[in-house]
Design a protein around this motif. Structure first.
Motif, short mmCIF file in Angstrom:
data_model
loop_
_atom_site.label_atom_id
_atom_site.label_comp_id
_atom_site.label_asym_id
_atom_site.label_seq_id
_atom_site.Cartn_x
_atom_site.Cartn_y
_atom_site.Cartn_z
N VAL A 33 58.66 5.94 -8.22
CA VAL A 33 59.85 5.22 -8.65
C VAL A 33 60.16 4.06 -7.69
CG1 VAL A 33 62.33 5.45 -9.09
CG2 VAL A 33 60.77 7.30 -9.71
N LEU A 34 59.82 4.24 -6.42
CA LEU A 34 60.20 3.26 -5.40
C LEU A 34 59.18 2.15 -5.19
CD1 LEU A 34 61.53 5.75 -2.73
CD2 LEU A 34 62.86 4.39 -4.32
N TRP A 35 58.00 2.25 -5.77
CA TRP A 35 56.95 1.28 -5.44
C TRP A 35 57.30 -0.17 -5.76
CZ3 TRP A 35 54.38 -2.01 -8.60
CH2 TRP A 35 54.38 -1.75 -9.96
N PRO A 36 58.06 -0.49 -6.81
CA PRO A 36 58.39 -1.91 -7.02
C PRO A 36 59.23 -2.49 -5.87
CG PRO A 36 58.79 -0.66 -9.03
CD PRO A 36 58.52 0.33 -7.95
N ASP A 37 60.18 -1.71 -5.39
CA ASP A 37 61.01 -2.20 -4.28
C ASP A 37 60.20 -2.28 -2.99
OD1 ASP A 37 63.35 -2.43 -5.83
OD2 ASP A 37 63.70 -0.28 -5.65
N LEU A 38 59.33 -1.33 -2.76
CA LEU A 38 58.48 -1.37 -1.57
C LEU A 38 57.51 -2.54 -1.63
CD1 LEU A 38 57.76 2.43 -1.13
CD2 LEU A 38 59.22 0.99 0.29
N LEU A 39 57.00 -2.83 -2.82
CA LEU A 39 56.12 -3.99 -2.98
C LEU A 39 56.87 -5.29 -2.70
CD1 LEU A 39 53.36 -5.09 -3.85
CD2 LEU A 39 54.22 -5.13 -6.19
N ALA A 40 58.10 -5.39 -3.16
CA ALA A 40 58.90 -6.58 -2.90
C ALA A 40 59.14 -6.74 -1.40
CB ALA A 40 60.23 -6.50 -3.64
N LEU A 41 59.44 -5.64 -0.70
CA LEU A 41 59.64 -5.70 0.75
C LEU A 41 58.35 -6.12 1.46
CD1 LEU A 41 61.88 -2.60 1.45
CD2 LEU A 41 62.47 -5.00 1.79
N ALA A 42 57.22 -5.61 1.00
CA ALA A 42 55.94 -5.98 1.61
C ALA A 42 55.65 -7.46 1.40
CB ALA A 42 54.82 -5.12 1.03
N LEU A 43 55.95 -7.98 0.22
CA LEU A 43 55.73 -9.40 -0.04
C LEU A 43 56.63 -10.27 0.84
CD1 LEU A 43 55.31 -9.40 -3.91
CD2 LEU A 43 53.54 -9.71 -2.18
N PHE A 44 57.87 -9.86 1.01
CA PHE A 44 58.77 -10.59 1.91
C PHE A 44 58.21 -10.57 3.33
CE2 PHE A 44 62.31 -10.01 -1.19
CZ PHE A 44 62.71 -11.33 -1.26
N ALA A 45 57.71 -9.43 3.76
CA ALA A 45 57.17 -9.31 5.12
C ALA A 45 55.96 -10.22 5.31
CB ALA A 45 56.80 -7.86 5.41
N VAL A 46 55.07 -10.25 4.34
CA VAL A 46 53.89 -11.11 4.43
C VAL A 46 54.30 -12.58 4.46
CG1 VAL A 46 51.85 -11.89 3.15
CG2 VAL A 46 52.31 -9.45 3.42
N LEU A 47 55.26 -12.95 3.62
CA LEU A 47 55.73 -14.33 3.58
C LEU A 47 56.36 -14.75 4.90
CD1 LEU A 47 56.29 -16.93 1.91
CD2 LEU A 47 58.48 -15.88 1.31
N VAL A 48 57.23 -13.91 5.45
CA VAL A 48 57.90 -14.24 6.71
C VAL A 48 56.88 -14.30 7.85
CG1 VAL A 48 59.52 -13.36 8.43
CG2 VAL A 48 60.15 -13.42 6.03
N LEU A 49 55.93 -13.38 7.88
CA LEU A 49 54.90 -13.39 8.91
C LEU A 49 54.04 -14.64 8.83
CD1 LEU A 49 54.21 -11.38 11.13
CD2 LEU A 49 52.38 -10.55 9.69
N LEU A 51 54.94 -17.60 7.48
CA LEU A 51 55.75 -18.75 7.88
C LEU A 51 55.97 -18.79 9.39
CD1 LEU A 51 58.38 -18.81 5.01
CD2 LEU A 51 56.43 -20.34 5.33
N ALA A 52 56.15 -17.63 9.99
CA ALA A 52 56.34 -17.58 11.45
C ALA A 52 55.07 -17.99 12.18
CB ALA A 52 56.75 -16.17 11.87
N SER A 53 53.91 -17.57 11.67
CA SER A 53 52.67 -17.94 12.34
C SER A 53 52.39 -19.43 12.20
CB SER A 53 51.50 -17.12 11.79
OG SER A 53 51.24 -17.46 10.45
N VAL A 54 52.70 -20.01 11.06
CA VAL A 54 52.53 -21.45 10.88
C VAL A 54 53.45 -22.21 11.81
CG1 VAL A 54 52.90 -23.35 9.27
CG2 VAL A 54 51.69 -21.31 8.52
N ARG A 55 54.67 -21.78 11.90
CA ARG A 55 55.64 -22.46 12.78
C ARG A 55 55.26 -22.30 14.25
NH1 ARG A 55 61.54 -23.80 12.44
NH2 ARG A 55 62.23 -23.73 14.59
N PHE A 56 54.80 -21.11 14.63
CA PHE A 56 54.40 -20.86 16.01
C PHE A 56 53.17 -21.71 16.37
CE2 PHE A 56 51.99 -18.49 19.22
CZ PHE A 56 52.93 -18.49 20.23
#
Length: 62
Positions: A33-49, A51-56
């Motif tokens: 039941v929770l996998w869609p929300d966990l997938l969304a959190l994982a996508l946010f984490a990948v995106l932020v990581l 963007l942070a690596s590009v900026r760094f």
């Protein structure tokens, strides 16, 4: 809540975290039941990581 703000809330990762926490702690739902929300959190984490690596990388090169 106005529909505009409801749609805007899908861009906030806390929305998905709260859904997962509520599902696990209060309802005791399964991971199926929770996998869609966990997938969304994982996508946010990948995106932020990414963007942070590009900026760094840009800061170190200068």
């Amino acid at each position: 809540m106005p529909p505009f703000f409801q749609a805007l809330s899908y861009l906030v990762p806390a929305r998905y975290l709260i859904e997962v926490l509520r599902g696990v702690m209060l309802k005791g739902v399964e991971w199926e039941v929770l996998w869609p929300d966990l997938l969304a959190l994982a996508l946010f984490a990948v995106l932020v990581l990414f963007l942070a690596s590009v900026r760094f990388r840009r800061q170190v090169a200068v």
